[in-house]
Each structure stands twice: as structure tokens, then as C-alpha cells.
Design a protein around this motif. Structure first.
Motif, PDB file in Angstrom:
ATOM      1  N   LEU A  18       0.790  -1.157  -0.050  1.00 29.74           N
ATOM      2  CA  LEU A  18      -0.156  -0.109  -0.054  1.00 29.74           C
ATOM      3  C   LEU A  18       0.884   1.382  -0.150  1.00 29.74           C
ATOM      4  O   LEU A  18       0.543   2.225  -0.765  1.00 29.74           O
ATOM      5  N   GLN A  19       1.744   1.307   0.736  1.00 29.05           N
ATOM      6  CA  GLN A  19       2.805   2.549   0.804  1.00 29.05           C
ATOM      7  C   GLN A  19       3.378   2.774  -0.306  1.00 29.05           C
ATOM      8  O   GLN A  19       3.392   3.846  -0.962  1.00 29.05           O
ATOM      9  N   ALA A  20       3.987   1.697  -1.074  1.00 27.80           N
ATOM     10  CA  ALA A  20       4.348   1.913  -2.385  1.00 27.80           C
ATOM     11  C   ALA A  20       3.537   2.224  -3.590  1.00 27.80           C
ATOM     12  O   ALA A  20       3.748   3.113  -4.474  1.00 27.80           O
ATOM     13  N   ALA A  21       2.117   1.987  -3.238  1.00 28.15           N
ATOM     14  CA  ALA A  21       0.984   2.549  -4.478  1.00 28.15           C
ATOM     15  C   ALA A  21       0.776   4.076  -3.981  1.00 28.15           C
ATOM     16  O   ALA A  21       0.007   4.528  -4.709  1.00 28.15           O
ATOM     17  N   LEU A  22       1.039   4.520  -2.766  1.00 25.78           N
ATOM     18  CA  LEU A  22       0.245   5.857  -2.549  1.00 25.78           C
ATOM     19  C   LEU A  22       0.451   7.146  -3.360  1.00 25.78           C
ATOM     20  O   LEU A  22      -0.278   7.816  -3.662  1.00 25.78           O
ATOM     21  N   PRO A  23       1.824   6.883  -4.166  1.00 24.24           N
ATOM     22  CA  PRO A  23       1.883   7.991  -5.073  1.00 24.24           C
ATOM     23  C   PRO A  23       0.843   8.011  -6.189  1.00 24.24           C
ATOM     24  O   PRO A  23       0.218   9.096  -6.688  1.00 24.24           O
ATOM     25  N   GLU A  24       0.686   6.769  -6.639  1.00 23.75           N
ATOM     26  CA  GLU A  24      -0.414   6.616  -7.747  1.00 23.75           C
ATOM     27  C   GLU A  24      -1.801   6.979  -7.279  1.00 23.75           C
ATOM     28  O   GLU A  24      -2.668   7.611  -7.747  1.00 23.75           O
ATOM     29  N   ILE A  25      -1.929   6.501  -5.716  1.00 20.38           N
ATOM     30  CA  ILE A  25      -3.169   6.975  -5.217  1.00 20.38           C
ATOM     31  C   ILE A  25      -3.464   8.322  -4.983  1.00 20.38           C
ATOM     32  O   ILE A  25      -4.510   8.728  -5.163  1.00 20.38           O
ATOM     33  N   ARG A  26      -2.616   9.112  -4.654  1.00 22.61           N
ATOM     34  CA  ARG A  26      -2.383  10.555  -4.388  1.00 22.61           C
ATOM     35  C   ARG A  26      -2.669  11.198  -5.826  1.00 22.61           C
ATOM     36  O   ARG A  26      -3.515  12.311  -5.872  1.00 22.61           O
ATOM     37  N   ALA A  27      -2.313  10.474  -6.963  1.00 21.35           N
ATOM     38  CA  ALA A  27      -2.417  11.403  -8.306  1.00 21.35           C
ATOM     39  C   ALA A  27      -3.649  10.918  -8.533  1.00 21.35           C
ATOM     40  O   ALA A  27      -4.413  11.943  -9.194  1.00 21.35           O
ATOM     41  N   ILE A  28      -4.462   9.798  -8.463  1.00 23.82           N
ATOM     42  CA  ILE A  28      -5.780   9.415  -8.743  1.00 23.82           C
ATOM     43  C   ILE A  28      -6.823  10.386  -7.818  1.00 23.82           C
ATOM     44  O   ILE A  28      -7.835  10.968  -8.494  1.00 23.82           O
ATOM     45  N   ILE A  29      -6.611  10.663  -6.511  1.00 27.50           N
ATOM     46  CA  ILE A  29      -7.209  11.690  -5.952  1.00 27.50           C
ATOM     47  C   ILE A  29      -7.341  13.072  -6.336  1.00 27.50           C
ATOM     48  O   ILE A  29      -8.337  13.634  -6.722  1.00 27.50           O
ATOM     49  N   GLU A  30      -6.104  13.439  -6.873  1.00 26.98           N
ATOM     50  CA  GLU A  30      -5.983  14.868  -7.173  1.00 26.98           C
ATOM     51  C   GLU A  30      -6.652  14.843  -8.686  1.00 26.98           C
ATOM     52  O   GLU A  30      -7.217  16.101  -8.832  1.00 26.98           O
ATOM     53  N   ILE A  31      -6.559  14.144  -9.456  1.00 30.41           N
ATOM     54  CA  ILE A  31      -7.152  14.255 -10.760  1.00 30.41           C
ATOM     55  C   ILE A  31      -8.867  13.828 -10.683  1.00 30.41           C
ATOM     56  O   ILE A  31      -9.421  14.927 -11.275  1.00 30.41           O
ATOM     57  N   ASP A  32      -9.177  12.910 -10.014  1.00 29.07           N
ATOM     58  CA  ASP A  32     -10.631  12.635 -10.061  1.00 29.07           C
ATOM     59  C   ASP A  32     -11.646  13.368  -9.084  1.00 29.07           C
ATOM     60  O   ASP A  32     -12.675  13.428  -9.350  1.00 29.07           O
ATOM     61  N   LEU A  33     -10.885  13.894  -8.106  1.00 31.14           N
ATOM     62  CA  LEU A  33     -11.581  14.719  -6.991  1.00 31.14           C
ATOM     63  C   LEU A  33     -11.182  16.160  -7.338  1.00 31.14           C
ATOM     64  O   LEU A  33     -11.523  16.938  -6.220  1.00 31.14           O
ATOM     65  N   LYS A  34     -10.679  16.599  -8.294  1.00 24.68           N
ATOM     66  CA  LYS A  34     -10.285  18.203  -8.290  1.00 24.68           C
ATOM     67  C   LYS A  34     -11.333  18.930  -8.292  1.00 24.68           C
ATOM     68  O   LYS A  34     -11.125  20.288  -7.655  1.00 24.68           O
ATOM     69  N   SER A  35     -12.664  18.722  -8.535  1.00 24.89           N
ATOM     70  CA  SER A  35     -13.689  19.604  -8.329  1.00 24.89           C
ATOM     71  C   SER A  35     -14.214  19.382  -6.861  1.00 24.89           C
ATOM     72  O   SER A  35     -15.072  20.267  -6.504  1.00 24.89           O
ATOM     73  N   SER A  36     -13.792  18.502  -6.044  1.00 21.13           N
ATOM     74  CA  SER A  36     -14.077  18.587  -4.530  1.00 21.13           C
ATOM     75  C   SER A  36     -12.733  18.843  -4.072  1.00 21.13           C
ATOM     76  O   SER A  36     -12.381  17.701  -3.292  1.00 21.13           O
ATOM     77  N   PRO A  37     -12.175  19.941  -3.779  1.00 22.79           N
ATOM     78  CA  PRO A  37     -10.906  20.176  -3.124  1.00 22.79           C
ATOM     79  C   PRO A  37     -11.032  19.653  -1.495  1.00 22.79           C
ATOM     80  O   PRO A  37      -9.940  19.209  -1.153  1.00 22.79           O
ATOM     81  N   LYS A  38     -12.128  20.002  -0.965  1.00 26.37           N
ATOM     82  CA  LYS A  38     -11.997  19.715   0.587  1.00 26.37           C
ATOM     83  C   LYS A  38     -12.110  18.303   0.818  1.00 26.37           C
ATOM     84  O   LYS A  38     -11.311  17.551   1.586  1.00 26.37           O
ATOM     85  N   VAL A  39     -12.834  17.437  -0.031  1.00 20.93           N
ATOM     86  CA  VAL A  39     -12.902  16.163  -0.042  1.00 20.93           C
ATOM     87  C   VAL A  39     -11.475  15.562  -0.414  1.00 20.93           C
ATOM     88  O   VAL A  39     -10.870  14.595   0.408  1.00 20.93           O
ATOM     89  N   ALA A  40     -10.924  16.189  -1.312  1.00 23.93           N
ATOM     90  CA  ALA A  40      -9.514  15.646  -1.890  1.00 23.93           C
ATOM     91  C   ALA A  40      -8.619  16.146  -0.771  1.00 23.93           C
ATOM     92  O   ALA A  40      -7.399  15.153  -0.469  1.00 23.93           O
ATOM     93  N   GLY A  41      -8.445  17.220  -0.275  1.00 20.14           N
ATOM     94  CA  GLY A  41      -7.585  17.489   0.914  1.00 20.14           C
ATOM     95  C   GLY A  41      -7.621  16.683   1.980  1.00 20.14           C
ATOM     96  O   GLY A  41      -6.482  16.336   2.666  1.00 20.14           O
TER      97      GLY A  41
END
Length: 226
Positions: A18-41
Motif C-alpha cells: 500500500l505504501q508503495a502505491a500511495l503516490p499513484e493513489i494521491r495522483a488519482i485523488i488529485e485528478i478524479d476529485l479536483k472538483s471537490s478540493p475539500k474532499v481531496a484535501g
């Protein structure tokens, strides 16, 4: 919906993978939830917490939070059926729902484990996935509120799921004064104070339900006294 796959990973037991995948997960959150900055934050804060180098400490924190009590259990039917005899058939129905979509449940985990459900939902039609999330919204809201009270960064996951399902306004069942009591009696008192139903009648879009998810709705609509 790859964001559901990412949320599934965040809510599962912390591992080196999981820790190794965190950069990819962070990128998905930033892209897919960019319209919801509070949720993404908020999800970003959880990712940052999971990046801590002391993996054993993260695992102990996860176990202490989710595995040593019932009030924030990640097994959804724990909050609906408890140990009643109806839980078994509900599990079978949910497993059949998975298989009807070509998804095979993990043999070492119960079908109602929330990370597994999210992994399944990430692979099906987004409209049906959101409908199933709306069916589970009262439980997700309950988890959100109880994790918030514990000041846990994991609160970001059920909050994000409610936002994704467009169910952020759903109210959690009223909590009794002894809400930290993990007994089934305390959980019963919480549910008795609110008339909670699952299914298309609770769907804000009222689009006629979840199609193949009728077995899921039936299981969630028929909690048994514990």
C-alpha cells in the motif's frame, strides 16, 4: 471508477505494498476529485499519514481502530444484522451479486468488508455503483461521524464515498449518549432512533433502483433484532 479502487486501498490494512502505491493513489485523488478540493484535501491528509515510515505503528493504529470494537466496524452487516441468523443469507446474497458481475470475493474475507465492496464497485457501471453506495449511505454516515469523533484521518474515506454517491446530506442515525459502547445493545439503540431504509426510495435521483443489486437491497432492508 478508479477512485473507488483507490479508496478501497486506503481503507484496507496498511502494508508495504500500500505504501508503495500511495503516490499513484494521491495522483488519482488529485485528478478524479479536483472538483471537490475539500474532499481531496482530507484524503490527502490520510495519504500523508499512511506515508509514515513506521509501518508497524500504522498497522497497530488500524487494528486498534477497526478491529477491537463494533462501533466503527468495516463489515457493513455488523451494523445491520449483527450476529443474527439473517447475516449468513445476506452474505450469500452479496457474494452472488459479486459473482453476477464476474467478481470473485476473496476467500479469506467476508463479502461485506467495505474495502472489498469498494473494489467490486470500482469494476461495475458507475451509475449502479453510486446507487449501491446510496443504499449504504446511512452506515457510511455513521462511520464518518464516529471516525470524526475519534479524530481519525480515516474519516476522509466515508466522507468521500458519501460525496461520490451524492448523498452527503444523508443524516446518520441518532447516536445515544453511550455511542462509544461497542455492545450490540448500544448499536440497536442508535438504529432504533432513526427510521433507516435502503434502496431506491432513499435514492435522491429516484432512478428506479440498482438493477442487479436487488439482493443487496433486500439484505440491507431487512435488519433483524439482535
Amino acid at each position: 471508477m478508479r477512485i473507488l479502487k483507490a479508496l478501497s486501498a486506503l481503507l484496507d490494512y496498511p502494508t508495504a505494498d500500500l505504501q508503495a502505491a500511495l503516490p499513484e493513489i494521491r495522483a488519482i485523488i488529485e485528478i478524479d476529485l479536483k472538483s471537490s478540493p475539500k474532499v481531496a484535501g482530507a484524503l490527502g491528509n490520510l495519504v500523508a499519514e499512511l506515508e509514515a515510515p513506521d509501518l508497524m505503528a500504522l498497522q497497530e493504529r488500524f487494528t486498534s481502530l477497526f478491529d477491537r470494537g463494533r462501533s466503527v466496524a468495516l463489515h457493513l452487516y455488523e451494523h445491520v444484522h449483527g450476529d443474527s441468523r439473517d447475516r449468513g443469507p445476506a452474505m450469500v446474497a452479496l457474494a452472488e451479486l459479486y459473482r453476477s458481475h464476474g467478481f470473485e470475493p476473496h476467500p479469506r474475507e467476508l463479502p461485506d468488508y467495505l474495502p472489498m465492496l469498494l473494489e467490486f464497485l470500482s469494476q461495475i457501471d458507475p451509475q449502479e455503483a453510486c446507487c449501491i453506495l446510496r443504499d449504504a449511505a446511512p452506515i457510511l454516515a455513521l462511520l464518518r461521524d464516529r471516525l470524526e469523533k475519534r479524530h481519525s484521518a480515516y474519516v476522509a474515506v466515508p466522507a468521500a464515498l458519501l460525496a461520490i454517491a451524492e448523498a452527503g446530506a444523508v443524516m446518520a442515525p441518532a447516536r445515544p449518549a453511550d455511542e462509544d459502547d461497542d455492545s450490540f445493545e448500544a448499536l440497536d439503540r442508535a438504529w432504533e432512533e432513526a427510521a433507516v431504509t435502503f434502496g431506491p426510495e432513499n435514492d435522491p435521483s429516484r432512478n428506479g433502483g440498482c438493477g442487479k443489486a436487488s439482493a443487496w437491497k433486500q439484505a440491507m432492508n431487512n435488519p433483524s433484532p439482535r
